[in-house]
Design an enzyme around this catalytic site. Structure first.
Site: not given
Ligand code: NAD
Length: 314
Positions: A144, A165, A177, A215
């Site tokens: 992450s 991801h 991603e 994120n």
């Protein structure tokens, strides 16, 4: 079907090694993310080996994959019980769970790592499997927040290394991603993008930067919501209502933190604080610290910013 789509590789490199289609995928780590990744790959027609070091976690993964496959089958094949059963049987027959990580990478085209979010654990794993996995195999991490380039640094295949991801829950969330480092080759990048599409994900390309896209935007947003609550600007419920009705978000920030898990958000937020110690946005939130210390972790513990009964699904 999966391979056919992959071979129509949308104009990416067609050198002989690029034509080595991805047929077999090894997922390492059978926790929340690894089990979801293994499931979607198996239900999309790939041969999948799911490797774990913890027997209990592997058992849990098997049960949750079968339960989730049945749920997907019911939705996809509403009209035909027979087709639904076939879907589950086929997917399960594509999946091989194992406790032998080294053997799991000996004959594979793509290795996806989903073990603990710890650079030392990831380094140890990748340096041990690098000499064993086939030359052509692509390595990908589902990290992450760690740097893909740093994870790849212990291997001799930096050109065949990237980030894939996924989002939680993997079978439901459409986004993938795809992260390329300066060393990721065009061929590897093309294969990762194409593979992501064959498992039904919408892929976006991202540089190897902290938090990638989602994120990096979500972290500051959730932290600002906590700061706003601490300043007494509005209640958690009113902030959630504001963002849903005023900004069109499907969930407010506090509902989202309850869903993610307040402990998980705290780990991520603490990581941002270490990265950006002078940023006000990432200063630790007192409310978050207190709630986590009290065991109020959100949906999974039955209480966070809201209360949940046992039937609330994660
Ligand atoms: P998890 O704790 O649920 O699962 C990790 C699993 O890896 C455990 O079952 C553990 O036994 C296993 N493991 C540890 N070392 C291993 C090894 N050497 N070989 C094989 N298995 C090993 O963790 P998770 O939430 O699934 O996260 C995995 C990765 O995915 C982390 O890097 C995390 O940052 C990332 N990620 C998590 C989320 C999320 O919402 N949970 C979302 C996106 C990415």
């Amino acid at each position: 079907m999966a391979q056919t789509v992959l071979m129509l590789n949308r104009g990416f490199s067609t050198s002989p090694s690029a034509m080595t289609a991805i047929k077999h995928v090894t997922v390492i780590g059978g926790g929340i993310m690894g089990s979801g990744i293994a499931q979607v790959a198996a239900q999309s027609g790939y041969q999948v080996t799911l490797a774990e070091i913890n027997e209990g976690a592997l058992q849990t993964a098997k049960v949750s994959i079968e339960t989730n496959l049945k749920r997907v089958a019911k939705k996809v094949h509403k009209e035909s019980l027979e087709e639904a059963e076939k879907f589950v049987t086929n997917a399960l027959s594509n999946l091989r769970p194992t406790m032998n990580v080294m053997e799991a990478v000996q004959s594979t085209d793509l290795v996806i790592e989903a073990v603990l979010e710890n650079i030392n654990v990831k380094h140890k794993l990748f340096s041990s499997i690098d000499p064993i996995a086939p030359e052509h195999a692509i390595f990908a991490s589902n990290t992450s927040a760690l740097s893909i380039q740093e994870i790849a640094s212990v291997t001799k295949r930096k050109d065949r290394f990237g980030g894939l991801h996924f989002f939680n829950p993997v079978p439901v969330m459409k986004l993938l991603e795809v992260i390329r480092t300066p060393e990721t080759s065009d061929e590897t990048y093309g294969k990762m993008m194409a593979w992501g599409n064959t498992i039904g994900k919408t892929t976006i390309t991202c540089k190897d930067t902290p938090g990638f896209v989602v994120n990096r935007l979500l972290g500051p947003y959730l932290n600002e919501a906590l700061k706003m609550l601490e300043r007494g600007v509005a209640t958690a419920q009113d902030i959630d209502t504001a963002m849903k009705l005023g900004a069109g978000y499907p969930m407010g920030p506090f509902e989202l933190m309850d869903y993610i898990g307040l402990d998980t958000h705290k780990i991520v937020a603490d990581g941002w604080h270490r990265k950006f110690p002078n940023s006000h946005t990432f200063r630790p939130s007192e409310i978050l610290e207190t709630m986590v210390a009290e065991g109020k972790l959100g949906v999974k513990s039955g209480e966070g910013f809201y209360k949940y009964d046992k039937s609330s699904k994660l």
